[in-house]
Design a protein around this motif. Structure first.
Motif, short mmCIF file in Angstrom:
data_model
loop_
_atom_site.label_atom_id
_atom_site.label_comp_id
_atom_site.label_asym_id
_atom_site.label_seq_id
_atom_site.Cartn_x
_atom_site.Cartn_y
_atom_site.Cartn_z
N GLU A 1 13.16 5.23 9.66
CA GLU A 1 11.71 5.13 9.52
C GLU A 1 11.29 5.44 8.09
O GLU A 1 12.07 5.99 7.30
CB GLU A 1 10.99 6.08 10.48
CG GLU A 1 11.30 7.54 10.25
CD GLU A 1 10.74 8.43 11.36
OE1 GLU A 1 9.98 9.35 11.02
OE2 GLU A 1 11.05 8.20 12.55
N ILE A 2 10.05 5.10 7.78
CA ILE A 2 9.45 5.40 6.47
C ILE A 2 8.37 6.46 6.66
O ILE A 2 7.55 6.38 7.58
CB ILE A 2 8.82 4.14 5.84
CG1 ILE A 2 9.88 3.09 5.55
CG2 ILE A 2 8.08 4.50 4.55
CD1 ILE A 2 9.32 1.79 4.99
N ASN A 3 8.38 7.47 5.79
CA ASN A 3 7.34 8.49 5.76
C ASN A 3 6.42 8.19 4.58
O ASN A 3 6.83 8.30 3.43
CB ASN A 3 7.95 9.88 5.61
CG ASN A 3 8.87 10.23 6.76
OD1 ASN A 3 8.44 10.30 7.90
ND2 ASN A 3 10.15 10.41 6.48
N SER A 4 5.19 7.83 4.88
CA SER A 4 4.24 7.42 3.84
C SER A 4 3.52 8.64 3.27
O SER A 4 2.30 8.64 3.09
CB SER A 4 3.21 6.45 4.44
OG SER A 4 2.56 7.05 5.56
N ARG A 5 4.28 9.68 2.95
CA ARG A 5 3.69 10.97 2.55
C ARG A 5 4.74 11.78 1.80
O ARG A 5 5.91 11.40 1.72
CB ARG A 5 3.26 11.75 3.80
CG ARG A 5 4.42 11.94 4.77
CD ARG A 5 4.06 12.75 6.00
NE ARG A 5 5.13 12.73 6.99
CZ ARG A 5 6.19 13.52 6.97
NH1 ARG A 5 6.35 14.40 5.98
NH2 ARG A 5 7.11 13.43 7.91
N GLY B 1 0.77 -1.24 0.00
CA GLY B 1 0.00 0.00 0.00
C GLY B 1 0.79 1.28 0.00
O GLY B 1 0.22 2.37 -0.02
N LEU B 2 2.13 1.17 0.04
CA LEU B 2 2.95 2.38 -0.08
C LEU B 2 2.99 2.78 -1.55
O LEU B 2 3.62 2.10 -2.37
CB LEU B 2 4.36 2.15 0.47
CG LEU B 2 4.48 2.10 1.99
CD1 LEU B 2 5.90 1.73 2.40
CD2 LEU B 2 4.09 3.44 2.61
N ASN B 3 2.33 3.87 -1.88
CA ASN B 3 2.17 4.29 -3.27
C ASN B 3 2.59 5.74 -3.44
O ASN B 3 2.59 6.53 -2.49
CB ASN B 3 0.70 4.17 -3.71
CG ASN B 3 0.18 2.76 -3.58
OD1 ASN B 3 0.85 1.81 -3.92
ND2 ASN B 3 -1.04 2.64 -3.08
N GLY B 4 2.91 6.11 -4.69
CA GLY B 4 3.27 7.49 -4.98
C GLY B 4 4.61 7.86 -4.38
O GLY B 4 5.54 7.06 -4.37
N TYR B 5 4.70 9.07 -3.85
CA TYR B 5 5.95 9.55 -3.25
C TYR B 5 6.09 9.01 -1.83
O TYR B 5 5.16 9.09 -1.03
CB TYR B 5 5.95 11.08 -3.24
CG TYR B 5 7.22 11.70 -2.69
CD1 TYR B 5 8.16 12.27 -3.54
CD2 TYR B 5 7.47 11.74 -1.32
CE1 TYR B 5 9.31 12.87 -3.04
CE2 TYR B 5 8.61 12.32 -0.81
CZ TYR B 5 9.53 12.89 -1.67
OH TYR B 5 10.68 13.46 -1.16
N VAL B 6 7.29 8.49 -1.52
CA VAL B 6 7.58 7.97 -0.19
C VAL B 6 8.99 8.43 0.20
O VAL B 6 9.90 8.46 -0.64
CB VAL B 6 7.52 6.42 -0.15
CG1 VAL B 6 7.75 5.91 1.26
CG2 VAL B 6 6.19 5.92 -0.69
N GLY B 7 9.17 8.80 1.47
CA GLY B 7 10.49 9.18 1.97
C GLY B 7 10.96 8.19 3.02
O GLY B 7 10.18 7.76 3.87
N VAL B 8 12.24 7.84 2.96
CA VAL B 8 12.81 6.90 3.92
C VAL B 8 13.98 7.57 4.63
O VAL B 8 14.94 7.99 3.99
CB VAL B 8 13.29 5.61 3.23
CG1 VAL B 8 13.93 4.67 4.25
CG2 VAL B 8 12.13 4.91 2.52
N ASP B 9 13.90 7.70 5.95
CA ASP B 9 14.96 8.33 6.75
C ASP B 9 15.99 7.29 7.14
O ASP B 9 15.65 6.14 7.49
CB ASP B 9 14.37 8.97 8.00
CG ASP B 9 13.50 10.17 7.70
OD1 ASP B 9 13.59 10.70 6.57
OD2 ASP B 9 12.72 10.57 8.58
N MET B 10 17.27 7.72 7.14
CA MET B 10 18.37 6.80 7.41
C MET B 10 19.50 7.49 8.17
O MET B 10 19.59 8.72 8.17
CB MET B 10 18.96 6.27 6.09
CG MET B 10 17.99 5.49 5.24
SD MET B 10 18.78 4.98 3.71
CE MET B 10 17.76 3.55 3.31
#
Length: 333
Positions: A275-279, A256-265
């Motif tokens: 973490e993952i930002n679903s936005r 369900g992660l669709n479109g733009y997604v940001g992943v912090d590292m």
């Protein structure tokens, strides 16, 4: 297709310059990306319309959820830009889904997983090198095991660096926990990892994710906590390819992660996923200016055309930082 853009901070008229600068910048970016489409955007009653002439402003009257209840069915799809904090993003996306309107972004189920950072950790820990995360109930703090190293304490449903503290003892943990604003009965503790704070921006069609850029996060530590001041797109780093590989696998691991997604590292001796930002995240504002294609259109194509960009070129580099109520962008040579 009739589209509504709902950028939460500007729609609600929230009087917080640090939040307003990012919200306004992301809204302006999408209004320009979608300038040739049939788009409305919500804006608070006491706020002037966006600084550009693209798209159609709609003044929000009354409560947001009441307005959505009465008006969202007039749209085919909605782009929601909102914080995961206190499950704000989840509540809005879930409500719109139940109205039968499409979401230009992740599903409510995916948003829920990513909004609770411990639940996200449990979903990813077998698949990617995510930082070890523990759930600590407020009522059980006295029985928490003794500290033997530096830790990061944060709300499980927080956003950005809000409520994040570095703690070195049980006493510091209890003090920091008392400052957390959350409706959850617990917070999380993570191992502290030395390294470069970074993020990866991706586009996903729900089954495959494509990394667009590795980004620097300008984060500073102080006695009051951790502050996010901006960043740079892109970031050149020896672990760049590994970071993109880990981010891609993480996004593809959650349905369900669709479109733009940001992943912090954190990039230390190796890659550590935070973490993952679903936005939509702030690097979008710089990234859209550097890519060889219209990023807004590409996000739409990933949702409705199941298409992902095949050739990704970034021309130049841009740094961004918060200055009063504006997100300032500087092109780097």
């Amino acid at each position: 297709m009739k589209i509504l853009i709902l950028e939460y901070i500007t729609a609600m008229g929230i009087d917080d310059p640090s939040l307003w600068s990012e919200g306004q910048a992301m809204l302006d970016g999408f209004l320009e990306d979608f300038k040739d489409r049939d788009v409305d955007y919500l804006i608070s009653l006491d706020q002037s319309i966006s600084r550009n002439n693209y798209c159609n402003p709609v003044k929000l009257e009354g409560e947001l959820m009441e307005w959505l209840d009465q008006n969202i069915s007039n749209y085919d799809s909605c782009l929601v830009i909102a914080p995961e904090e206190d499950f704000i993003l989840y509540d809005i996306v879930n409500f719109i889904e139940k109205k039968g309107v499409g979401i230009i972004g992740s599903s409510s189920d995916a948003v829920m997983i990513c909004s609770d950072k411990f639940r996200m950790y449990e979903s990813l820990k077998e698949n990617v090198p995510i930082i070890k995360t523990e759930k600590v109930f407020f009522k059980d703090m006295d029985s928490y095991e003794p500290f033997n190293n530096k830790r990061i304490l944060k709300p499980a449903d927080g956003v950005s660096c809000s409520g994040v503290h570095v703690v070195n003892s049980k006493g510091e943990m209890k003090k920091a926990a008392s400052l957390i604003e959350t409706n959850l009965p617990y917070f999380i503790i993570q191992n502290f990892i030395e390294g470069t704070s970074a993020s990866v921006s991706l586009i996903s069609n729900g089954s495959e994710a494509v990394p667009l850029s590795l980004n620097l996060q300008d984060i500073h530590f102080s006695d009051e906590g951790i502050n996010y001041n901006g960043g740079q797109v892109p970031l050149t780093h020896e672990l760049e390819e590994e970071a993109k590989k880990v981010a891609k696998k993480a996004v593809e691991s959650i349905d369900g992660l669709n479109g733009y997604v940001g992943v912090d590292m954190i990039l230390g001796e190796e890659v550590h996923l935070v973490e993952i930002n679903s936005r939509i995240t702030t690097p979008y504002v710089a990234l859209r200016r550097l890519l060889n294609f219209n990023l807004g259109d590409a996000i739409l194509d990933s949702i409705y055309g199941d298409k992902l960009p095949k050739k990704i070129n970034l021309c130049g580099s841009i740094s961004f930082c918060k200055k009063d109520d504006v997100l300032k962008l500087d092109e780097l040579r």
